[in-house]
Design a protein around this motif. Structure first.
Motif, PDB file in Angstrom:
ATOM      1  N   SER A   3       0.984  -1.249  -0.014  1.00  0.00           N
ATOM      2  CA  SER A   3      -0.344   0.203  -0.132  1.00  0.00           C
ATOM      3  C   SER A   3       1.069   1.037  -0.104  1.00  0.00           C
ATOM      4  CB  SER A   3      -0.600  -0.001   1.584  1.00  0.00           C
ATOM      5  OG  SER A   3      -1.672  -1.141   1.454  1.00  0.00           O
ATOM      6  N   PRO A   4       0.744   2.511  -0.307  1.00  0.00           N
ATOM      7  CA  PRO A   4       0.920   3.288  -0.392  1.00  0.00           C
ATOM      8  C   PRO A   4       1.280   4.102   0.639  1.00  0.00           C
ATOM      9  CG  PRO A   4      -1.111   3.960  -1.259  1.00  0.00           C
ATOM     10  CD  PRO A   4      -0.858   2.597  -1.039  1.00  0.00           C
ATOM     11  N   ALA A   5       2.762   4.266   1.486  1.00  0.00           N
ATOM     12  CA  ALA A   5       2.689   5.628   2.297  1.00  0.00           C
ATOM     13  C   ALA A   5       1.908   6.604   2.736  1.00  0.00           C
ATOM     14  CB  ALA A   5       4.378   5.833   2.410  1.00  0.00           C
ATOM     15  N   LEU A   6       1.697   7.049   3.929  1.00  0.00           N
ATOM     16  CA  LEU A   6       1.013   7.732   4.871  1.00  0.00           C
ATOM     17  C   LEU A   6       2.601   9.418   4.083  1.00  0.00           C
ATOM     18  CD1 LEU A   6      -1.034   6.190   7.095  1.00  0.00           C
ATOM     19  CD2 LEU A   6      -1.947   6.976   5.239  1.00  0.00           C
ATOM     20  N   LEU A  21      -0.808  15.857   5.848  1.00  0.00           N
ATOM     21  CA  LEU A  21      -0.779  14.815   6.434  1.00  0.00           C
ATOM     22  C   LEU A  21      -1.600  14.046   4.726  1.00  0.00           C
ATOM     23  CD1 LEU A  21      -1.157  11.956   7.185  1.00  0.00           C
ATOM     24  CD2 LEU A  21      -3.301  12.438   8.088  1.00  0.00           C
ATOM     25  N   GLU A  22      -0.420  13.865   3.916  1.00  0.00           N
ATOM     26  CA  GLU A  22      -0.347  12.849   2.705  1.00  0.00           C
ATOM     27  C   GLU A  22      -1.133  11.593   2.424  1.00  0.00           C
ATOM     28  OE1 GLU A  22      -1.019  14.951  -0.571  1.00  0.00           O
ATOM     29  OE2 GLU A  22       0.211  16.844   0.187  1.00  0.00           O
ATOM     30  N   ILE A  23      -3.124  11.547   2.339  1.00  0.00           N
ATOM     31  CA  ILE A  23      -3.234  10.516   2.322  1.00  0.00           C
ATOM     32  C   ILE A  23      -3.759   9.519   0.465  1.00  0.00           C
ATOM     33  CG2 ILE A  23      -5.123   8.486   3.126  1.00  0.00           C
ATOM     34  CD1 ILE A  23      -5.602  10.717   5.197  1.00  0.00           C
ATOM     35  N   PRO A  24      -3.137   8.515   0.394  1.00  0.00           N
ATOM     36  CA  PRO A  24      -3.204   8.716  -1.208  1.00  0.00           C
ATOM     37  C   PRO A  24      -3.345   7.851  -1.404  1.00  0.00           C
ATOM     38  CG  PRO A  24      -0.029   8.138  -0.487  1.00  0.00           C
ATOM     39  CD  PRO A  24      -1.430   7.893   0.990  1.00  0.00           C
ATOM     40  N   GLU A  25      -4.629   7.292  -0.557  1.00  0.00           N
ATOM     41  CA  GLU A  25      -6.113   6.653  -1.257  1.00  0.00           C
ATOM     42  C   GLU A  25      -6.730   6.118   0.133  1.00  0.00           C
ATOM     43  OE1 GLU A  25      -4.360   2.430  -1.854  1.00  0.00           O
ATOM     44  OE2 GLU A  25      -3.680   2.519  -4.254  1.00  0.00           O
ATOM     45  N   GLN A  52     -12.404   9.689   5.403  1.00  0.00           N
ATOM     46  CA  GLN A  52     -11.774   8.792   6.105  1.00  0.00           C
ATOM     47  C   GLN A  52     -12.204   9.277   7.671  1.00  0.00           C
ATOM     48  OE1 GLN A  52      -8.708   6.672   5.143  1.00  0.00           O
ATOM     49  NE2 GLN A  52      -9.212   6.752   7.187  1.00  0.00           N
ATOM     50  N   VAL A  53     -11.720   8.310   8.481  1.00  0.00           N
ATOM     51  CA  VAL A  53     -11.889   9.299   9.652  1.00  0.00           C
ATOM     52  C   VAL A  53     -10.299   9.352  10.058  1.00  0.00           C
ATOM     53  CG1 VAL A  53     -12.591   8.032  12.078  1.00  0.00           C
ATOM     54  CG2 VAL A  53     -13.807   7.409   9.987  1.00  0.00           C
ATOM     55  N   GLY A  72      -9.700  10.631  -4.887  1.00  0.00           N
ATOM     56  CA  GLY A  72      -8.898  11.183  -5.311  1.00  0.00           C
ATOM     57  C   GLY A  72      -7.911  11.269  -3.830  1.00  0.00           C
ATOM     58  N   PRO A  73      -6.556  11.289  -3.999  1.00  0.00           N
ATOM     59  CA  PRO A  73      -5.484  11.615  -2.434  1.00  0.00           C
ATOM     60  C   PRO A  73      -5.818  12.862  -1.882  1.00  0.00           C
ATOM     61  CG  PRO A  73      -4.371  12.596  -4.497  1.00  0.00           C
ATOM     62  CD  PRO A  73      -5.681  12.155  -5.361  1.00  0.00           C
ATOM     63  N   LEU A  74      -5.976  13.266  -0.379  1.00  0.00           N
ATOM     64  CA  LEU A  74      -6.849  13.920   0.991  1.00  0.00           C
ATOM     65  C   LEU A  74      -5.509  14.415   1.673  1.00  0.00           C
ATOM     66  CD1 LEU A  74      -8.869  14.707   2.039  1.00  0.00           C
ATOM     67  CD2 LEU A  74      -8.817  12.503   3.507  1.00  0.00           C
TER      68      LEU A  74
END
Length: 591
Positions: A3-6, A23-27, A33-34, A83-85
């Motif tokens: 899984s992509p890294a946070l 904070l970058e959340i790719p997925e 998202q909680v 998309g990314p968050l």
């Protein structure tokens, strides 16, 4: 497929005492998202409401704002996006302890739970971190570095969220001391003004670390960092998987006062011992926690009590304190416990279970109804160690028990289940010792320390306290004749009561914490005159006392009594046989 890294980015605003985090959340979770902050800090068992320090938080995706809604005091949910968050938030940091975060123009520190939002459902992903700050500052941390020069800003990586929050960071103009112990690199980084004796610290800390590594037989880390904040007057520490966060009085580092210097070495010893007993031999109750709520345990006497026993014992066995100094410390711990009426109202197991509400929230009445699992836990560990040695003719000890724990839980990584320590004691030493131990843990009563020490050729003596600051550990010649059972501190308007013990003359006279004593027998109360008049008083003879409560003047009769024998010291008996002498040597002789 991995899984992509946070990805977290931290930017410092020292003058504002603010850490800005992106904070970058790719997925992200497609249903929304909680995000959450831990409710408590591992190693410090109380709800901390860390979210109150978040001063601003927002979300966006591909440059467009995303709805962010709070669903609990420390939880948020984002609107659904494909998309990314990106989450941006600010954390106000002005806590000088080792538990949360601090930042000013002179330096900073943070413990992960205070800064890192948890991406619910993605806790096992790789967590990447990029930290930037003032160009001339240095950065100390045990978190694995992937880019940037050592002791500088850069990029770091943790294998999951629990690892991310278990590598605190110290920053600023740092003093660096490198030393080797057990063939491994160790680092002491000090932030703040100080005049530390680095040569002595390097030598003595190496002896502590080397002794503990030999004691356990192997190390759960490859490199270790002591992150220390030097302040005017402070003390505390918190263990982490390859580091410890320490705060101490800067004078403790100089060695000018040997007692204060040993206090710092004791702190180092305590937190380092936790690398095995807490970090490697993990309490199952806490290691399985998501840190969302309090997790009750009756076993903190194992993890904190036993560690508190070995921290000073390590100094003695490593030759950093004398036998006399070590025994003085035991007597002071016993004095501390015997001055707490709470030992007859709260058991050691209950003290552990109540940590969330009581130990971390002390108040003026705490001594009357509670004890500390650090204090009584250390004394119980001492009693257990001596009992094992005595009952087995020296073949068993608490050292043996910890070796067994290490093989079964430290090396395997299998957490120690609640209550399992009792089973191990029975397996190693038999049902009799288990029953003794279980009684000590659950009873609201005194431990049999005096009898056990006597069999080691050490006499336990008692006497009254000579003054409020008398912590025991030594004999005394000038003893008081009377006592009132209260503690006070000097204030401009008089002597302010801080504590009133249950069943004491002060309680019988109606005195209460925060009352201000102004006159005794018509004479103004000063720190010296009041203490002297009480100490030399006649038991049973009432004294006329005037005091203020809520700015109203009251009068009462205060009748001192004979002082309790609640202050203790130990005597090393010279006239003992060879068997007793051998017992003592096996217990305390430097290895």
């Amino acid at each position: 497929m991995q899984s992509p890294a946070l990805s977290y980015r931290i930017h410092l605003e020292p003058e504002a005492h603010v850490f800005r985090v992106t904070l970058e959340i790719p997925e992200p979770d497609p249903d929304g998202q909680v995000l959450a902050l831990p409710a408590w800090v591992p190693g410090s068992y109380t709800i901390r409401d860390l979210a109150r320090h978040i001063t601003q938080i927002s979300a966006e995706s591909r440059g467009e704002a995303v709805q962010l809604r709070k669903i609990a005091t420390d939880r948020w949910v984002c609107g659904a996006v494909k998309g990314p968050l990106q989450i941006s938030y600010s954390v106000y940091a002005l806590d000088q302890s080792v538990r949360t975060a601090f930042l000013d123009q002179l330096g900073g520190f943070f413990n992960g739970p205070a800064l890192f939002l948890r991406v619910v459902g993605q806790e096992q992903h790789i967590h990447a971190l990029h930290v930037t700050g003032p160009e001339h500052w240095q950065l100390g941390t045990s978190m694995p570095r992937v880019a940037g020069e050592i002791w500088g800003w850069g990029e770091f990586q943790a294998e999951n969220y629990r690892a991310l929050i278990d590598h605190p960071m110290l920053m600023g103009t740092l003093t660096l001391l490198n030393f080797e112990a057990g063939g491994l690199a160790h680092h002491l980084l000090i932030q703040g003004e100080h005049q530390a004796d680095l040569q002595a610290l390097g030598r003595d800390m190496a002896r502590i670390c080397d002794w503990q590594q030999k004691f356990w037989g192997e190390s759960p880390f490859r490199e270790y960092h002591f992150l220390c904040k030097a302040r005017s007057n402070d003390y505390g520490g918190l263990e982490h998987r390859a580091s410890s966060a320490l705060v101490c009085a800067r004078d403790d580092l100089t060695g000018h006062d040997p007692k204060n210097y040993r206090r710092f070495l004791g702190l180092v010893s305590h937190e380092y011992f936790h690398s095995w007993l807490v970090q490697a031999i993990k309490p199952a109750v806490f290691s399985a926690s998501s840190l969302e709520r309090a997790e009750l345990s009756r076993d903190l006497w194992v993890f904190e009590g036993i560690t508190s026993y070995y921290d000073d014992l390590c100094l003695c066995r490593a030759g950093l304190s004398s036998t006399e100094q070590y025994l003085q410390g035991i007597a002071q711990e016993w004095t501390r416990l015997q001055r707490r009426p709470g030992q007859y109202l709260q058991s050691l197991a209950e003290s552990s279970e109540d940590a969330w509400l009581k130990l971390y929230h002390p108040h003026v009445n705490s001594a009357n109804f509670e004890i500390s699992y650090y204090n009584k836990g250390a004394l119980l560990a001492l009693c257990l160690d001596l009992s094992l040695r005595l009952e087995s003719a020296g073949h068993l000890s608490l050292d043996s028990v910890l070796s067994h724990l290490w093989k079964n839980h430290g090396q395997s990584g299998e957490p120690l289940p609640e209550g399992e320590m009792l089973r191990y004691i029975e397996e190693i030493a038999g049902v009799h010792i288990r029953q003794l131990l279980q009684g000590w843990i659950e009873a609201r009563a005194e431990l049999p320390l005096e009898a056990l020490l006597a069999r080691m050729g050490i006499a336990l003596h008692s006497r009254p306290a000579t003054q409020q600051s008398d912590s025991g550990g030594e004999a005394a010649s000038k003893l008081p004749t009377a006592w009132i059972g209260a503690h006070w501190q000097v204030q401009p308007q008089g002597l302010q009561i801080r504590q009133v013990l249950n069943g004491s003359p002060a309680e019988a006279a109606g005195l209460s914490p925060d009352d201000v004593l102004v006159a005794l027998e018509g004479m103004r109360c000063t720190a010296d005159s009041f203490a002297e008049q009480i100490a030399t008083g006649i038991p049973g003879c009432p004294l006329r006392l005037h005091y203020f409560r809520d700015d109203v003047l009251y009068e009462t009769r205060l009748t001192p009594v004979a002082p309790p024998q609640d202050t203790f010291w130990l005597e090393w008996l010279e006239d003992v046989d060879a068997v007793v002498s051998a017992r003592r040597s096996a217990w305390l002789t430097p290895a």
